[in-house]
Design a protein around this motif. Structure first.
Motif: not given
Length: 104
Positions: A80-91
């Protein structure tokens, strides 16, 4: 722009910390109900400019499409942490200045 982020893993792999307490079917059912509750709550949000869903779980993709939310498709889910980090960068690249992650 303010946005919400829903990281959704494959519900068959959810709630593993409850392995000693619940069967796989019970863990899936619990995760499914929690996802439904979260979707209902997010539908009522009025102060976010955009809602992002990061997932590779097909039912979550359909829910996001039905609600007009933006899908950030993952090839694989590491954590979940990796998913959130990746999504945060995209956002951030898409102009999001405030992002609230909604855990399931």
């Amino acid at each position: 722009m303010r946005a919400l982020l829903l990281p959704v893993k494959d519900l068959h792999n959810a709630k593993k910390r409850l392995t000693g307490v619940l069967t796989p079917e019970e863990r899936f059912a619990l995760a499914e109900v929690m996802l439904a509750d979260t979707i209902r709550a997010v539908r009522g949000v009025r102060r976010a400019d955009k809602i992002f869903v990061i997932t590779n779980y097909e039912p979550a993709i359909h829910l996001a499409e039905e609600n007009g939310w933006e899908i950030l498709l993952e090839e694989q889910q590491i954590s979940e942490s990796d998913s959130v980090d990746a999504a945060s960068r995209i956002c951030e690249l898409r102009g999001v200045t405030g992002l609230l992650r909604i855990p399931l």
